[in-house]
Design a protein around this motif. Structure first.
Motif, PDB file in Angstrom:
ATOM      1  N   LYS A 231      74.232 -13.091 -46.214  1.00 38.55           N
ATOM      2  CA  LYS A 231      72.857 -13.596 -46.419  1.00 38.55           C
ATOM      3  C   LYS A 231      71.822 -12.798 -45.631  1.00 38.55           C
ATOM      4  O   LYS A 231      70.789 -12.429 -46.156  1.00 38.55           O
ATOM      5  CB  LYS A 231      72.715 -15.051 -45.922  1.00 38.55           C
TER       6      LYS A 231
ATOM      7  N   THR B 175      66.573 -18.715 -40.529  1.00 37.13           N
ATOM      8  CA  THR B 175      66.405 -20.082 -40.012  1.00 37.13           C
ATOM      9  C   THR B 175      67.566 -20.510 -39.114  1.00 37.13           C
ATOM     10  O   THR B 175      67.435 -21.441 -38.327  1.00 37.13           O
ATOM     11  CB  THR B 175      66.219 -21.116 -41.143  1.00 37.13           C
TER      12      THR B 175
ATOM     13  N   TYR C 145      68.221 -23.173 -35.176  1.00 37.37           N
ATOM     14  CA  TYR C 145      69.286 -24.097 -34.764  1.00 37.37           C
ATOM     15  C   TYR C 145      70.098 -23.512 -33.607  1.00 37.37           C
ATOM     16  O   TYR C 145      70.541 -24.231 -32.712  1.00 37.37           O
ATOM     17  CB  TYR C 145      70.184 -24.436 -35.961  1.00 37.37           C
TER      18      TYR C 145
ATOM     19  N   GLY D  45      76.808 -20.357 -32.329  1.00 40.87           N
ATOM     20  CA  GLY D  45      76.977 -20.796 -33.720  1.00 40.87           C
ATOM     21  C   GLY D  45      77.537 -22.211 -33.797  1.00 40.87           C
ATOM     22  O   GLY D  45      77.068 -23.043 -34.582  1.00 40.87           O
TER      23      GLY D  45
ATOM     24  N   ALA E 280      74.924 -24.621 -32.620  1.00 35.14           N
ATOM     25  CA  ALA E 280      73.896 -24.743 -33.668  1.00 35.14           C
ATOM     26  C   ALA E 280      74.348 -25.734 -34.727  1.00 35.14           C
ATOM     27  O   ALA E 280      73.595 -26.617 -35.146  1.00 35.14           O
ATOM     28  CB  ALA E 280      73.632 -23.374 -34.303  1.00 35.14           C
ATOM     29  N   SER E 281      75.601 -25.618 -35.163  1.00 34.04           N
ATOM     30  CA  SER E 281      76.018 -26.483 -36.274  1.00 34.04           C
ATOM     31  C   SER E 281      76.172 -27.932 -35.814  1.00 34.04           C
ATOM     32  O   SER E 281      76.089 -28.853 -36.628  1.00 34.04           O
ATOM     33  CB  SER E 281      77.268 -25.945 -36.972  1.00 34.04           C
TER      34      SER E 281
ATOM     35  N   ALA F   6      72.523 -29.131 -35.681  1.00 29.43           N
ATOM     36  CA  ALA F   6      71.980 -29.089 -37.047  1.00 29.43           C
ATOM     37  C   ALA F   6      72.385 -30.324 -37.858  1.00 29.43           C
ATOM     38  O   ALA F   6      71.803 -30.605 -38.900  1.00 29.43           O
ATOM     39  CB  ALA F   6      72.449 -27.826 -37.769  1.00 29.43           C
TER      40      ALA F   6
ATOM     41  N   ARG G 282      66.586 -31.630 -37.545  1.00 32.74           N
ATOM     42  CA  ARG G 282      66.192 -30.967 -38.797  1.00 32.74           C
ATOM     43  C   ARG G 282      64.738 -31.296 -39.126  1.00 32.74           C
ATOM     44  O   ARG G 282      63.970 -30.448 -39.545  1.00 32.74           O
ATOM     45  CB  ARG G 282      67.109 -31.386 -39.951  1.00 32.74           C
TER      46      ARG G 282
ATOM     47  N   GLN H 144      59.302 -24.182 -40.951  1.00 35.16           N
ATOM     48  CA  GLN H 144      59.925 -23.386 -42.023  1.00 35.16           C
ATOM     49  C   GLN H 144      59.089 -23.439 -43.302  1.00 35.16           C
ATOM     50  O   GLN H 144      58.891 -22.429 -43.975  1.00 35.16           O
ATOM     51  CB  GLN H 144      61.341 -23.904 -42.297  1.00 35.16           C
TER      52      GLN H 144
ATOM     53  N   GLY I 102      69.360 -19.551 -44.860  1.00 35.04           N
ATOM     54  CA  GLY I 102      69.887 -20.696 -44.120  1.00 35.04           C
ATOM     55  C   GLY I 102      70.943 -21.438 -44.916  1.00 35.04           C
ATOM     56  O   GLY I 102      71.811 -20.815 -45.554  1.00 35.04           O
ATOM     57  N   ARG I 103      70.891 -22.764 -44.843  1.00 36.98           N
ATOM     58  CA  ARG I 103      71.885 -23.591 -45.542  1.00 36.98           C
ATOM     59  C   ARG I 103      71.233 -24.541 -46.542  1.00 36.98           C
ATOM     60  O   ARG I 103      71.881 -24.984 -47.495  1.00 36.98           O
ATOM     61  CB  ARG I 103      72.694 -24.442 -44.550  1.00 36.98           C
TER      62      ARG I 103
ATOM     63  N   ILE J 175      67.735 -24.144 -47.675  1.00 39.01           N
ATOM     64  CA  ILE J 175      66.403 -23.631 -48.034  1.00 39.01           C
ATOM     65  C   ILE J 175      66.081 -23.986 -49.493  1.00 39.01           C
ATOM     66  O   ILE J 175      65.009 -24.507 -49.785  1.00 39.01           O
ATOM     67  CB  ILE J 175      66.306 -22.095 -47.806  1.00 39.01           C
TER      68      ILE J 175
ATOM     69  N   ARG K   8      82.961 -24.444 -38.682  1.00 43.08           N
ATOM     70  CA  ARG K   8      81.502 -24.510 -38.824  1.00 43.08           C
ATOM     71  C   ARG K   8      81.118 -24.827 -40.277  1.00 43.08           C
ATOM     72  O   ARG K   8      80.264 -25.673 -40.529  1.00 43.08           O
ATOM     73  CB  ARG K   8      80.915 -23.165 -38.388  1.00 43.08           C
TER      74      ARG K   8
ATOM     75  N   ASP L 123      79.028 -27.970 -41.653  1.00 46.01           N
ATOM     76  CA  ASP L 123      77.768 -27.752 -42.383  1.00 46.01           C
ATOM     77  C   ASP L 123      77.800 -28.363 -43.789  1.00 46.01           C
ATOM     78  O   ASP L 123      76.798 -28.877 -44.270  1.00 46.01           O
ATOM     79  CB  ASP L 123      77.458 -26.245 -42.493  1.00 46.01           C
TER      80      ASP L 123
ATOM     81  N   ARG M  35      78.125 -32.661 -43.509  1.00 47.50           N
ATOM     82  CA  ARG M  35      77.166 -33.560 -42.840  1.00 47.50           C
ATOM     83  C   ARG M  35      76.364 -34.340 -43.890  1.00 47.50           C
ATOM     84  O   ARG M  35      76.228 -33.914 -45.042  1.00 47.50           O
ATOM     85  CB  ARG M  35      76.238 -32.765 -41.911  1.00 47.50           C
TER      86      ARG M  35
HETATM   87  O1  C5P Z   1      73.001 -18.800 -40.266  1.00 47.12           O
HETATM   88  P1  C5P Z   1      73.636 -19.031 -38.924  1.00 47.12           P
HETATM   89  O2  C5P Z   1      75.099 -18.796 -38.934  1.00 47.12           O
HETATM   90  O3  C5P Z   1      72.942 -18.296 -37.830  1.00 47.12           O
HETATM   91  O4  C5P Z   1      73.395 -20.586 -38.642  1.00 47.12           O
HETATM   92  C1  C5P Z   1      73.925 -21.226 -37.509  1.00 47.12           C
HETATM   93  C2  C5P Z   1      74.109 -22.700 -37.832  1.00 47.12           C
HETATM   94  O5  C5P Z   1      72.824 -23.299 -37.970  1.00 47.12           O
HETATM   95  C3  C5P Z   1      74.828 -23.007 -39.120  1.00 47.12           C
HETATM   96  O6  C5P Z   1      76.232 -23.050 -38.958  1.00 47.12           O
HETATM   97  C4  C5P Z   1      74.253 -24.346 -39.515  1.00 47.12           C
HETATM   98  O7  C5P Z   1      74.897 -25.401 -38.869  1.00 47.12           O
HETATM   99  C5  C5P Z   1      72.846 -24.307 -38.961  1.00 47.12           C
HETATM  100  N1  C5P Z   1      71.850 -24.062 -39.987  1.00 47.12           N
HETATM  101  C6  C5P Z   1      71.452 -25.118 -40.778  1.00 47.12           C
HETATM  102  N2  C5P Z   1      70.455 -24.965 -41.685  1.00 47.12           N
HETATM  103  C7  C5P Z   1      69.864 -23.775 -41.835  1.00 47.12           C
HETATM  104  C8  C5P Z   1      70.276 -22.668 -41.067  1.00 47.12           C
HETATM  105  C9  C5P Z   1      71.302 -22.841 -40.158  1.00 47.12           C
HETATM  106  O8  C5P Z   1      71.994 -26.209 -40.674  1.00 47.12           O
HETATM  107  N3  C5P Z   1      68.859 -23.662 -42.708  1.00 47.12           N
END
Ligand code: C5P
Length: 205
Positions: free
Chosen positions: A15, A33, A37, A80, A83-84, A87, A93, A100, A114-115, A117, A162, A166, A169
């Motif tokens: 991505k 994004t 997180y 990472g 973050a999850s 998140a 959020r 964003q 992101g996840r 968007i 992770r 993600d 949730r």
């Molecule tokens: O994209 P990246 O691996 O850097 O994201 C780290 C964590 O942030 C993801 O595993 C996810 O839990 C969270 N995330 C999210 N929504 C997004 C971007 C990232 O939940 N838009």
């Protein structure tokens, strides 16, 4: 001109590379994004001396600044995972949502990856991509990138944990929007993926 490209998908699917290339080629601004997180997770771990406190994480998300995204410790696997975890908190959020959306609305075009968007942040995005690849290929890429002594198996387990968090949730789970174009980079080179995405964007411009 306002034009939004939403790029979602699991970790290490390509991505970021695809988004950066598209933003360069089209002159659109780019927002990773995940860094938002990651910054919340890392600061929460740091302040809590290794412990993630959900209430504190929400406060951190509310006060996050662009400088926090420049920290040099956001790319680690620990970041990472943290973050999850943050998140998955709906209030975190919510606190990051408007930043964003405002970024996506700026003049001149924007690419956000992101996840959620294409599903939550910009459901009206002009072009949506969902980028995937097999677990093994993604883990091999991340393993080479991290180069930190972790074994391939550890990196694979880390990614799978992770992704499961993600996708599982309740709030804004990772899922392809119904109108997203799927890009599977297991066998597709990044150049070919960018070429395909470029054609989809040109169709809408
Ligand atoms: O994209 P990246 O691996 O850097 O994201 C780290 C964590 O942030 C993801 O595993 C996810 O839990 C969270 N995330 C999210 N929504 C997004 C971007 C990232 O939940 N838009």
């Amino acid at each position: 001109m306002k034009f939004t490209v939403a790029v979602d998908g699991p970790a290490a699917a390509g991505k970021g590379t695809i988004s950066r290339r598209l933003s360069n080629d089209f002159g659109f601004r780019y927002l990773d994004t995940g860094l938002l997180y990651r910054a919340v997770g890392v600061i929460a771990l740091h302040d809590g001396q290794g412990v993630l406190d959900p209430h504190w994480a929400v406060e951190i998300a509310r006060r996050l600044t662009e400088d926090d995204m420049d920290r040099d410790d956001l790319r680690t696997s620990r970041a990472g995972q943290a973050a999850s975890k943050v998140a998955a908190l709906p209030e975190v959020r919510e606190a990051l949502l408007e930043f964003q959306r405002a970024f996506a609305r700026r003049e001149g075009g924007a690419v956000l990856d992101g996840r959620d968007i294409g599903t939550v942040i910009c459901p009206d995005a002009d072009v949506k991509l969902f980028v995937t690849a097999s677990d093994e290929v993604r883990a091999a890429r991340r393993h080479a990138e991290l180069n930190n002594g972790q074994s391939f198996e550890q990196v694979l387990a880390d990614l799978q944990a992770r992704d499961a968090r993600d996708a599982g949730r309740d709030t804004a789970p990772m899922v392809a929007a119904g109108d997203a174009h799927l890009l599977d980079t297991t066998k597709l080179s990044i150049d070919a993926a960018v070429e395909q995405a470029t054609a989809w964007i040109n169709e809408r411009l």
